[in-house]
Design an enzyme around this catalytic site. Structure first.
Site, PDB file in Angstrom:
ATOM      1  CB  CYS A  99      18.735  23.946  20.126  1.00  0.00           C
ATOM      2  SG  CYS A  99      19.869  23.614  21.491  1.00  0.00           S
ATOM      3  CB  CYS A 101      11.266  28.315  29.755  1.00  0.00           C
ATOM      4  SG  CYS A 101      11.965  29.710  30.553  1.00  0.00           S
ATOM      5  CB  CYS A 105      16.777  19.258  26.361  1.00  0.00           C
ATOM      6  SG  CYS A 105      18.474  19.822  26.608  1.00  0.00           S
ATOM      7  CB  CYS A 156      13.691  35.440  26.279  1.00  0.00           C
ATOM      8  SG  CYS A 156      14.189  33.732  26.261  1.00  0.00           S
ATOM      9  CD  GLU A 209       9.894  30.565  17.942  1.00  0.00           C
ATOM     10  OE1 GLU A 209       9.284  30.843  18.989  1.00  0.00           O
ATOM     11  OE2 GLU A 209       9.634  29.589  17.239  1.00  0.00           O
ATOM     12  CB  CYS A 230      13.695  21.837  25.149  1.00  0.00           C
ATOM     13  SG  CYS A 230      13.957  23.438  24.354  1.00  0.00           S
TER      14      CYS A 230
HETATM   15  N1  SAH Z   1      20.394  26.038  25.790  1.00  0.00           N
HETATM   16  C1  SAH Z   1      20.357  26.892  26.932  1.00  0.00           C
HETATM   17  C2  SAH Z   1      19.375  28.039  26.822  1.00  0.00           C
HETATM   18  C3  SAH Z   1      18.013  27.800  26.238  1.00  0.00           C
HETATM   19  S1  SAH Z   1      16.711  27.155  27.200  1.00  0.00           S
HETATM   20  C4  SAH Z   1      20.083  26.077  28.180  1.00  0.00           C
HETATM   21  O1  SAH Z   1      19.809  24.898  28.069  1.00  0.00           O
HETATM   22  O2  SAH Z   1      20.206  26.619  29.267  1.00  0.00           O
HETATM   23  C5  SAH Z   1      16.397  28.179  28.553  1.00  0.00           C
HETATM   24  C6  SAH Z   1      15.843  27.404  29.737  1.00  0.00           C
HETATM   25  O3  SAH Z   1      14.510  26.910  29.507  1.00  0.00           O
HETATM   26  C7  SAH Z   1      16.689  26.180  30.048  1.00  0.00           C
HETATM   27  O4  SAH Z   1      16.905  26.064  31.411  1.00  0.00           O
HETATM   28  C8  SAH Z   1      15.796  25.092  29.524  1.00  0.00           C
HETATM   29  O5  SAH Z   1      16.137  23.864  30.060  1.00  0.00           O
HETATM   30  C9  SAH Z   1      14.423  25.564  29.924  1.00  0.00           C
HETATM   31  N2  SAH Z   1      13.344  24.829  29.283  1.00  0.00           N
HETATM   32  C10 SAH Z   1      13.391  24.154  28.122  1.00  0.00           C
HETATM   33  N3  SAH Z   1      12.205  23.558  27.864  1.00  0.00           N
HETATM   34  C11 SAH Z   1      11.385  23.876  28.881  1.00  0.00           C
HETATM   35  C12 SAH Z   1      10.005  23.580  29.162  1.00  0.00           C
HETATM   36  N4  SAH Z   1       9.251  22.863  28.348  1.00  0.00           N
HETATM   37  N5  SAH Z   1       9.496  24.082  30.305  1.00  0.00           N
HETATM   38  C13 SAH Z   1      10.253  24.857  31.128  1.00  0.00           C
HETATM   39  N6  SAH Z   1      11.539  25.163  30.907  1.00  0.00           N
HETATM   40  C14 SAH Z   1      12.109  24.686  29.790  1.00  0.00           C
END
Ligand code: SAH
Length: 354
Positions: free
Chosen positions: A124, A343, A128, A117, A104, A131
């Site tokens: 991944c 995000c 987390c 983006c 994506e 996410c």
């Molecule tokens: N793996 C990298 C980049 C991908 S995520 C990282 O962790 O930084 C990009 C950003 O979006 C990260 O800060 C991530 O924590 C955030 N993110 C992930 N899930 C989210 C959600 N449900 N709502 C808002 N931000 C989120």
């Protein structure tokens, strides 16, 4: 790549590494292996990066016979598999890679800018808890051409030059540093995106931030902190168990020292979880005197987790508490929510779109 190409002396041995992501010098070497004059390298560069050639057959300035010979050599472009447009103009694209995997990428227009983006991996492995990508597991790293392709594709879809690139799509860039760095070089030198307008976002992999610093990029490093103490961070980010908050912050301090560039800390705001006054004070303590900027990201809902988005008042108090303690802070406006493109919402939600 340069060394690899330089050692090749016959056409039969030319490697099949897709051309996208290669520099002018590398492309020039490549054409010379076919006995072509150096200026063909410049033409190839222009056709790949400016004219959007998808096949070497498209390059009408090349001699016909040579083109026919090159017909199957990959440039490395992906196919648009699906696209969804949100009301705010954000467009989410699903791109189909040559092995059938789907990745994506999101184009985010503002008045003056077009930000892409980009994803750095298919899926991944970091898992987390908040996410969507993390919930879907990990498939593989993206190759450099698959990263550069995302930017060219968004440029074509919008009919507009991309100004900014953020590595905030699917995946953890520092688990794929080599390809990410090659892609950054190409985005900068071949497509003309300023290094300072490229941001690499990481959740932190031990030792890798310091290593990245040694490349002295002008790009911005964003670190997904999300918590004000170790135990809260471990709850949200499983990989944090192997990476104490203090060690992460130390590496970030080294990054600032080595590169002279400030670090952005991303802090996803989860109502009732990490958005209390206590956490704001704790966070400010950690960041005291730190050349950094905090970017608050109100949680974007995903179906696999039951966190809540904070209300405006709570978000404002959290921000005020940081400001009062001299922490530079801003709130990231969510873009692309209805396209599931905000995000954390990027996810293999394409099963029904195949
Ligand atoms: N793996 C990298 C980049 C991908 S995520 C990282 O962790 O930084 C990009 C950003 O979006 C990260 O800060 C991530 O924590 C955030 N993110 C992930 N899930 C989210 C959600 N449900 N709502 C808002 N931000 C989120």
């Amino acid at each position: 790549m340069i060394q690899q190409l330089a050692s090749i002396d016959s056409v039969e041995q030319v490697s099949e590494v897709p051309l996208l992501g290669a520099s002018l010098a590398q492309l020039t070497k490549w054409v010379e292996q076919y006995g072509q004059p150096a200026y063909r390298g410049k033409q190839l560069h222009q056709w790949i990066y400016q004219k959007g050639a998808r096949s070497l057959l498209d390059i009408s300035v090349f001699p016909k016979q040579w083109r026919a010979e090159l017909a199957t050599f990959p440039i490395g472009r992906s196919q648009i598999h699906y696209q969804a447009k949100a009301l705010d103009g954000t467009i989410k694209l699903l791109l189909k890679l040559t092995d059938g995997q789907i990745v994506e990428t999101v184009g985010i227009p503002t008045e003056k800018r077009l930000t892409v983006c980009v994803s750095s991996q298919v899926g991944c492995p970091m898992a987390c808890d908040f996410c969507a990508t993390g919930k879907g597991g990990f498939k593989r790293n993206l190759e450099r051409h698959e990263i550069v392709d995302q930017v060219l594709t968004v440029q074509e879809v919008f009919g507009q030059r991309v100004s900014n690139v953020v590595f905030m799509g699917m995946g953890e860039p520092l688990l794929n540093t080599e390809n990410v760095l090659e892609a950054v070089r190409s985005l900068n030198e071949d497509i003309g995106i300023g290094q300072r307008l490229i941001t690499i976002s990481t959740v932190g992999i031990p030792g890798r931030i310091r290593k990245l610093a040694e490349h002295h990029l002008q790009s911005t490093l964003a670190v997904s902190l999300h918590a004000s103490n170790q135990s809260l961070r471990e709850q949200l980010i499983p990989s944090a168990r192997q990476y104490p908050l203090d060690a992460l912050l130390d590496e970030c301090r080294d990054y600032v020292k080595i590169t002279g560039r400030r670090v952005t800390f991303e802090y996803i705001v989860l109502a009732g979880v990490n958005d209390g006054m206590e956490q704001a004070i704790e966070l400010a303590e950690h960041l005291r005197g730190f050349q950094s900027h905090v970017n608050l990201i109100p949680y974007n809902p995903i179906s696999e987790a039951d966190y809540q988005r904070p209300d405006q008042r709570r978000l404002q108090s959290f921000m005020d508490a940081l400001k009062a303690r001299h922490v530079a802070v801003s709130v990231r406006r969510s873009r692309g929510l209805e396209a599931d493109a905000a995000c954390g919402q990027l996810r293999a939600s394409y099963a029904n779109k195949v």
